[in-house]
Design a protein around this motif. Structure first.
Motif, PDB file in Angstrom:
ATOM      1  N   LEU A 813       0.858  -1.197   0.000  1.00  0.00           N
ATOM      2  CA  LEU A 813       0.000   0.000   0.000  1.00  0.00           C
ATOM      3  C   LEU A 813       0.892   1.244   0.000  1.00  0.00           C
ATOM      4  N   PRO A 814       1.341   1.674  -1.168  1.00  0.00           N
ATOM      5  CA  PRO A 814       2.283   2.800  -1.237  1.00  0.00           C
ATOM      6  C   PRO A 814       1.748   4.085  -0.621  1.00  0.00           C
ATOM      7  N   ALA A 815       0.419   4.268  -0.607  1.00  0.00           N
ATOM      8  CA  ALA A 815      -0.145   5.538  -0.127  1.00  0.00           C
ATOM      9  C   ALA A 815      -0.616   5.471   1.324  1.00  0.00           C
ATOM     10  N   ILE A 816      -0.258   4.405   2.046  1.00  0.00           N
ATOM     11  CA  ILE A 816      -0.815   4.225   3.388  1.00  0.00           C
ATOM     12  C   ILE A 816      -0.362   5.317   4.352  1.00  0.00           C
ATOM     13  N   ASN A 817       0.784   5.925   4.109  1.00  0.00           N
ATOM     14  CA  ASN A 817       1.260   7.021   4.964  1.00  0.00           C
ATOM     15  C   ASN A 817       1.313   8.347   4.213  1.00  0.00           C
ATOM     16  N   ALA A 818       0.504   8.455   3.157  1.00  0.00           N
ATOM     17  CA  ALA A 818       0.514   9.671   2.343  1.00  0.00           C
ATOM     18  C   ALA A 818       0.033  10.874   3.148  1.00  0.00           C
ATOM     19  N   SER A 819       0.606  12.026   2.839  1.00  0.00           N
ATOM     20  CA  SER A 819       0.159  13.251   3.513  1.00  0.00           C
ATOM     21  C   SER A 819      -1.211  13.687   3.006  1.00  0.00           C
ATOM     22  N   ASN A 820      -1.532  13.293   1.753  1.00  0.00           N
ATOM     23  CA  ASN A 820      -2.842  13.615   1.186  1.00  0.00           C
ATOM     24  C   ASN A 820      -3.898  12.730   1.851  1.00  0.00           C
ATOM     25  N   ALA A 821      -4.855  13.356   2.511  1.00  0.00           N
ATOM     26  CA  ALA A 821      -5.845  12.604   3.298  1.00  0.00           C
ATOM     27  C   ALA A 821      -6.680  11.667   2.450  1.00  0.00           C
ATOM     28  N   ILE A 822      -7.067  12.095   1.250  1.00  0.00           N
ATOM     29  CA  ILE A 822      -7.908  11.262   0.383  1.00  0.00           C
ATOM     30  C   ILE A 822      -7.166   9.996  -0.010  1.00  0.00           C
ATOM     31  N   GLN A 823      -5.901  10.146  -0.397  1.00  0.00           N
ATOM     32  CA  GLN A 823      -5.097   8.980  -0.776  1.00  0.00           C
ATOM     33  C   GLN A 823      -4.898   8.055   0.417  1.00  0.00           C
ATOM     34  N   ARG A 824      -4.592   8.642   1.556  1.00  0.00           N
ATOM     35  CA  ARG A 824      -4.319   7.839   2.751  1.00  0.00           C
ATOM     36  C   ARG A 824      -5.565   7.065   3.184  1.00  0.00           C
ATOM     37  N   GLN A 825      -6.717   7.715   3.166  1.00  0.00           N
ATOM     38  CA  GLN A 825      -7.952   7.044   3.583  1.00  0.00           C
ATOM     39  C   GLN A 825      -8.335   5.921   2.619  1.00  0.00           C
ATOM     40  N   ALA A 826      -8.087   6.139   1.325  1.00  0.00           N
ATOM     41  CA  ALA A 826      -8.351   5.085   0.343  1.00  0.00           C
ATOM     42  C   ALA A 826      -7.456   3.881   0.619  1.00  0.00           C
TER      43      ALA A 826
END
Length: 916
Positions: A813-826
């Motif tokens: 899950l590359p986006a699991i710690n993303a700063s972008n909330a939408i990406q992180r929540q997905a």
């Protein structure tokens, strides 16, 4: 163009970095201590060359910043397929930066944007000031910046591009480069583009009409351009407008980045000789050390070094076998090898019709052979007899003890079956090794894998066979080109296996998924594909006519509601009708700021307004007609009288199988028209179809993973889980649960495992958000183990970057710690659901393997013909059907051991719908 003799030079440091690394990789330059130094040397060489060539110029070097940029927030998949930076390159970044600073060159990095954007901003400022800029880069994206003051230089090839040079190289002027990239996409950056639009088509559109905005204003003029596919191109552009506009946004270099310096702040380089001497000595650049110590002019040496680096040859030994004695020697090699790579070359990709043109194999890296068997172009050399060669290979290919590795070897298995060879001893498949290692790291085709894991650019089929209408089939390709291409396939396959297996061998759970699930499934899928399924073409033809009539009715109803005639397939006309004329609320906008008419928008509007509802029905029926009722009859194989799908093991991220030609997984089942498609899948005379389906498997897996006592108890007692949930959530007796309450509970049960929010549940049930929130809170109070599992798996995903199935399959899950909330929540929602989807995928695959092993020794005249989601479909002799349903349920139930019972529901009938 008149340019100043001493332009300001902007160096695309990130472009330099990667190109220098891959240019030097084959030489594998290192210090005597083993420290990698090739990229350091090449980058330094190119910078020194620039300084020597433009001694009066000021020079700045710009690098990408670490972390995400604004493009990642716009498009989560931007550059997501790029592999992690190689360790050998990572080790060379700091010394490169240190050398740049010691050379007296400003090193510029701006957070949140790419080096391209900083360079674009500086180029615009220079243009406004009448100052000339020379951008040193190898990236074609930069061509959009070229104007009378901005020029590009590729220091590796020493070529310069001004506006006319861009036109000559790319066929268009600089102002259309963004449109060019947006139409055709950019694989290196994962910019999607418009599907089906390649370089030639993009050029035809841009040269014939103009940029993207002009194209969408003049869609009706496209057909007149006359290039291949021009008649359908307008619809393609219409259907993919959002992708085109998104791609345009991603491809556009920013020119308004806030900079905390002025161009005038960049001074002439003043090097720190002592620091350079120290760095050059550390990395053993002896000629440069000598130059600094003795003050000699080493320009000639630099030019030679730069020119030499990209052309280091790779040592390979590829052989084309046209003599029996040569084949005999290779047969001995294959028999003696512990493992050999094997590949077929054919005249087409349809495995049911493909003719074998040749075979290739490799036993050690860098050494491979190709045996041409059916090249029939004018002047083709005499080749060994195909039947004779296959007769000699048959014992080896059918041997379980002689192990083979292939790339997507199921295709080879299917082709060989047409020549009465049952390929056995398949130990590995590089496509599946890559897929199991990391399903989302890259595409799993050979070219992508070779680039990612070997750093090798392979010869593509188009390079030897051409493109479009003039593309040759492999039997027509000259052996001088076909031989090395085919031999390389086998060689790269073997080398990929060695690289991938080394990584997998350190992870026992991944090795288990590969060896116990994916590899054993290959022959099972091969048999299913080759057996095929029967469809009733006449029934589909009748349905097509009925759908066509209904489409005409729907179109009339839409026009009546709209009060005018318009093109239902035109997003622009639809925008006018819905949002200007009818004043419906705008739910979402495209990247260009216009109201969206995408599917999800229409679905939301359809809850309140009749026109969007009719449009959705029209779209659904139109797709059903074009994809199934019209197309399936055309796909019936003339020889077998059946359709033959292709199952794909390495497409979905979670491990689910997918299928194409036809796509069996997407046949709609929620509408009467969709279910009628399954009526056309029929059993042959004397047989019936049996469909065996796992019941509520993902909810059962949730119970197993979460260990929730309430769920475990409900499943153990065989209760209707939706009624049981309804009784708890609505605080009523089980016997008093109403149909509406059960429906709501079902939405909660399935919605929560897919990460549905209170807002989503409210929308689905047509209730208020607070009421939906109360339902969810009551659900978690009833099943606290589920909430604990969700919280735990989110945290686990964040700490390790992946989640696992019960059997050890991983989903990164590359986006699991993303700063972008939408990406992180997905990514968090995926973290919750993926272990369930993936485990369900593993279970159905294990069931297929188990059933395939059981059937031949059973007394049943039965054959597995389809796999769709959690369901297996069989053709069974009519008089054996009832007993078979009992036995197949048992086999599938024991394909996994969970803390709850697996329930299989089996039905039968003359067609697939009756069997459901």
């Amino acid at each position: 163009m008149i340019q100043q003799a001493s332009p300001l030079i902007l160096v695309d440091g990130s472009s330099y970095l990667y190109r220098a690394f891959f240019a030097s990789q084959q030489a594998d330059l290192r210090t005597s201590d083993g420290v990698p130094s090739g990229a350091v040397r090449v980058v330094t060489s190119m910078l020194r060359s620039l300084i020597n060539q433009y001694p009066e110029s000021r020079i700045a070097v710009i690098f990408d910043a670490k972390g995400k940029t604004f493009r990642d927030e716009i498009f989560a998949e931007y550059k997501s397929h790029r592999p992690p930076m190689p360790d050998d390159l990572r080790l060379q970044i700091e010394p490169i930066h240190n050398i740049i600073r010691a050379m007296g060159l400003p090193l510029i990095v701006e957070d949140g944007v790419e080096a391209d954007d900083v360079i674009g901003t500086m180029a615009l400022q220079a243009t406004q000031q009448g100052c000339d800029i020379l951008i040193s880069t190898g990236d074609k994206d930069m061509a959009q910046l070229v104007n009378q003051h901005v020029t590009l230089i590729n220091t590796m090839t020493n070529t310069i591009l001004d506006a006319e040079g861009v036109k000559e190289k790319y066929g268009i002027h600089p102002h259309l480069i963004i449109d060019f990239l947006a139409l055709m996409g950019d694989k290196s950056d994962n910019i999607p583009g418009v599907p089906g639009v390649g370089e030639k088509t993009a050029l035809a559109l841009l040269q014939g009409i103009g940029g993207i905005s002009e194209l969408y204003e003049r869609l009706d003029d496209i057909a007149a351009l006359g290039f291949r596919g021009s008649k359908t191109m307008a619809k393609k552009l219409q259907d993919n407008r959002q992708a085109a506009e998104l791609s345009y946004l991603l491809a556009t270099i920013k020119t308004d980045v806030p900079l905390d310096f002025e161009l005038s702040d960049i001074k002439h380089p003043k090097q720190d000789k002592e620091k350079l001497l120290e760095l050059f000595s550390t990395y053993e650049f002896r000629s440069w050390v000598k130059e600094l110590e003795e003050g000699i002019d080493a320009v000639a040496e630099e030019k030679a070094a730069v020119a030499a680096m990209p052309d280091v040859p790779q040592s390979v030994n590829y052989q084309v076998i046209t003599e029996q004695a040569e084949l005999d020697r290779w047969l001995d090699k294959l028999k003696a090898a512990d493992l050999f790579a094997f590949d077929t070359e054919t005249d087409r990709l349809d495995y049911m019709e493909a003719e074998l043109v040749g075979v290739s194999f490799a036993v050690q890296a860098g050494e491979a052979a190709y045996v041409p068997l059916a090249h029939d172009y004018v002047g083709a050399p005499v080749q060994l007899d195909r039947n004779a060669v296959l007769a000699q290979l048959k014992p080896l290919l059918e041997s379980e003890t002689h192990q083979k590795v292939g790339q997507h070897i199921k295709f080879d298995m299917n082709v060989l079956a047409r020549y009465n060879i049952e390929l056995k001893g398949v130990a590995f498949d590089t496509m599946l090794e890559s897929y199991v290692l990391n399903s989302v790291a890259t595409r799993h085709d050979m070219d992508s894998l070779a680039q990612k894991y070997l750093g090798v650019k392979t010869v593509t089929f188009e390079e030897i066979a051409g493109k479009g209408k003039k593309q040759l089939t492999f039997n027509q390709v000259d052996l001088e080109q076909a031989g090395p291409y085919a031999a390389e396939d086998a060689d790269i396959t073997l080398r990929l296996h060695q690289a991938l297996n080394a990584r997998l061998s350190t992870e026992s759970s991944l090795t288990s998924v590969l060896e116990q699930i994916e590899i054993p499934l290959i022959p099972v899928l091969s048999k299913i594909e080759r057996h095929g399924a029967m469809v009733d073409a006449s029934l589909l033809g009748k349905q097509s006519i009925e759908i066509e009539q209904r489409l005409a009715e729907l179109e009339r109803e839409v026009h009546e509601l709209a009060g005018e005639v318009f093109n239902l397939a035109s997003p622009k006309q639809l925008q006018v009708i819905l949002f200007e004329k009818m004043q419906l609320p705008v739910r979402k906008k495209t990247p260009k700021g216009v109201p969206s008419t995408a599917e999800e928008v229409l679905q939301e509007l359809a809850l309140e307004y009749p026109l969007p509802k009719l449009l959705l029905e029209h779209r659904s029926l139109s797709k059903l007609k074009s994809t199934y009722t019209d197309k399936l009859p055309l796909m019936i194989n003339k020889r077998t009288g059946r359709i033959h799908t292709s199952y794909h093991q390495a497409i979905t991220a979670t491990g689910r199988l997918s299928s194409t030609d036809p796509n069996l997984q997407n046949i709609p089942v929620r509408t009467a028209e969709g279910r009628r498609i399954r009526h056309a899948f029929v059993a042959p005379e004397g047989y019936q179809l049996v469909a065996a389906d796992y019941s509520q498997i993902e909810l059962r897996i949730m119970a197993h993973l979460s260990g929730d006592k309430g769920l475990l108890k409900a499943f153990a007692l065989g209760e209707d889980i939706h009624k049981a949930t309804a009784a708890e959530v609505f605080n009523t007796e089980l016997s008093q649960v109403t149909a509406d309450q059960r429906r709501s509970a079902k939405a909660i049960n399935f919605g929560l495992i897919y990460g549905m929010s209170a807002f989503g549940l409210a929308k689905q049930l047509g209730i208020g958000r607070n009421e939906a929130k109360q339902y969810i809170e009551h659900y978690f109070a009833t099943y606290p183990g589920v909430q604990n599992y969700m919280e735990d798996i989110r945290e686990k995903a964040k700490s390790q970057g992946y989640v696992e199935t019960v059997y050890g399959r991983r989903l990164y899950l590359p986006a699991i710690n993303a700063s972008n909330a939408i990406q992180r929540q997905a990514a968090e929602r995926t973290a919750i659901n993926a272990p369930m989807q993936g485990t369900a995928a593993d279970i159905i695959k294990r069931a297929m393997i188990k059933v395939d092993q059981w059937l031949p020794g059973s007394a049943f005249d039965a054959c597995m013909i389809m796999q769709v989601h959690d369901e297996l479909v069989f053709e069974v002799r009519t008089e054996q059907v009832e007993e078979f349903k009992v036995r197949i349920s048992e086999q599938m139930q024991f394909a996994a051991e969970l803390d709850v019972p697996l329930i299989v529901e089996a039905g039968s009938g003359e067609n697939w719908e009756q069997a459901h």
